[in-house]
Design a protein around this motif. Structure first.
Motif, short mmCIF file in Angstrom:
data_model
loop_
_atom_site.label_atom_id
_atom_site.label_comp_id
_atom_site.label_asym_id
_atom_site.label_seq_id
_atom_site.Cartn_x
_atom_site.Cartn_y
_atom_site.Cartn_z
N ASP A 110 47.67 39.27 32.29
CA ASP A 110 46.83 38.42 31.46
C ASP A 110 45.45 38.39 32.10
OD1 ASP A 110 46.08 36.60 29.46
OD2 ASP A 110 46.44 34.92 30.81
N VAL A 111 44.42 38.34 31.27
CA VAL A 111 43.04 38.30 31.79
C VAL A 111 42.48 36.91 31.51
CG1 VAL A 111 40.73 39.29 31.63
CG2 VAL A 111 42.73 40.76 31.37
N SER A 112 42.02 36.24 32.57
CA SER A 112 41.41 34.92 32.45
C SER A 112 39.94 35.01 32.83
CB SER A 112 42.10 33.92 33.37
OG SER A 112 43.45 33.80 33.03
N GLN A 113 39.11 34.22 32.15
CA GLN A 113 37.67 34.21 32.41
C GLN A 113 37.29 32.87 33.03
OE1 GLN A 113 35.17 35.06 29.02
NE2 GLN A 113 33.59 33.69 29.78
N PHE A 114 36.54 32.92 34.14
CA PHE A 114 36.05 31.73 34.81
C PHE A 114 34.53 31.76 34.81
CE2 PHE A 114 40.18 32.65 36.67
CZ PHE A 114 40.81 31.42 36.57
N ASN A 115 33.90 30.64 34.39
CA ASN A 115 32.44 30.53 34.40
C ASN A 115 32.04 29.63 35.57
OD1 ASN A 115 32.17 32.01 32.01
ND2 ASN A 115 32.59 30.19 30.80
N PHE A 116 31.03 30.06 36.31
CA PHE A 116 30.54 29.29 37.44
C PHE A 116 29.23 28.62 37.09
CE2 PHE A 116 33.26 32.50 39.43
CZ PHE A 116 34.08 31.68 40.18
N LEU A 124 39.78 37.51 35.95
CA LEU A 124 40.92 37.63 36.83
C LEU A 124 42.09 38.17 36.03
CD1 LEU A 124 42.31 37.03 39.57
CD2 LEU A 124 42.90 34.79 38.62
N SER A 125 42.61 39.30 36.47
CA SER A 125 43.78 39.88 35.83
C SER A 125 44.94 39.78 36.81
CB SER A 125 43.52 41.34 35.47
OG SER A 125 44.69 41.92 34.93
N SER A 126 45.88 38.94 36.48
CA SER A 126 47.01 38.73 37.39
C SER A 126 48.22 39.46 36.82
CB SER A 126 47.30 37.25 37.54
OG SER A 126 47.53 36.69 36.25
#
Length: 132
Positions: A110-116, A124-126
């Motif tokens: 799964d690909v997750s997107q994090f905004n800083f 992040l692909s876990s």
């Protein structure tokens, strides 16, 4: 229309009361804007002025802030990478059946997107596998 010369010069030299009130109000608006680190927009500044005892229309606050160049921070727009059906779509051979008989038979990701806060984005692909 005939007007006395003295009346004409009296009118053009008279102090503008509304402009003076706007200057005082603009100083208060600027103080609120600076106090909240340029984050407050028209709505929040207007609400803070009401909390401080002013009776003022939000349109006047908006006009004064725009004339002074005071713009609140807006949230960043979300990134959307979806472009429709692009490329080849893999066949759904797992069909949501993640049970296996041995380790490392089925892998999922799964690909997750994090905004800083500084504007960077991290993907992040876990990958994981199911085993019993």
């Amino acid at each position: 229309m005939r007007m006395a010369r003295s009346t004409y010069y009296l009118e053009i030299n008279k102090a503008d009361v509304v402009a003076n009130r706007n200057q005082e109000l603009l100083a208060e608006i600027t103080e609120i804007f600076e106090q909240h680190k340029h984050r407050y927009g028209v709505r929040r500044v207007h609400r803070e002025l009401i909390n401080r005892g002013y009776r003022i229309n939000h349109k006047r606050v908006q006009r004064l802030m725009h004339e002074a160049g005071l713009f609140g921070k807006r949230p960043k727009k979300k990134y959307h990478s979806y472009k429709g059906e692009v490329g080849k779509v893999a066949d759904n051979i797992i069909d949501r059946d993640f049970s296996t008989t041995a380790p490392l038979q089925k892998w999922t990701t799964d690909v997750s997107q994090f905004n800083f806060s500084w504007g960077e984005m991290l993907y992040l692909s876990s990958a994981g596998y199911e085993y019993e």
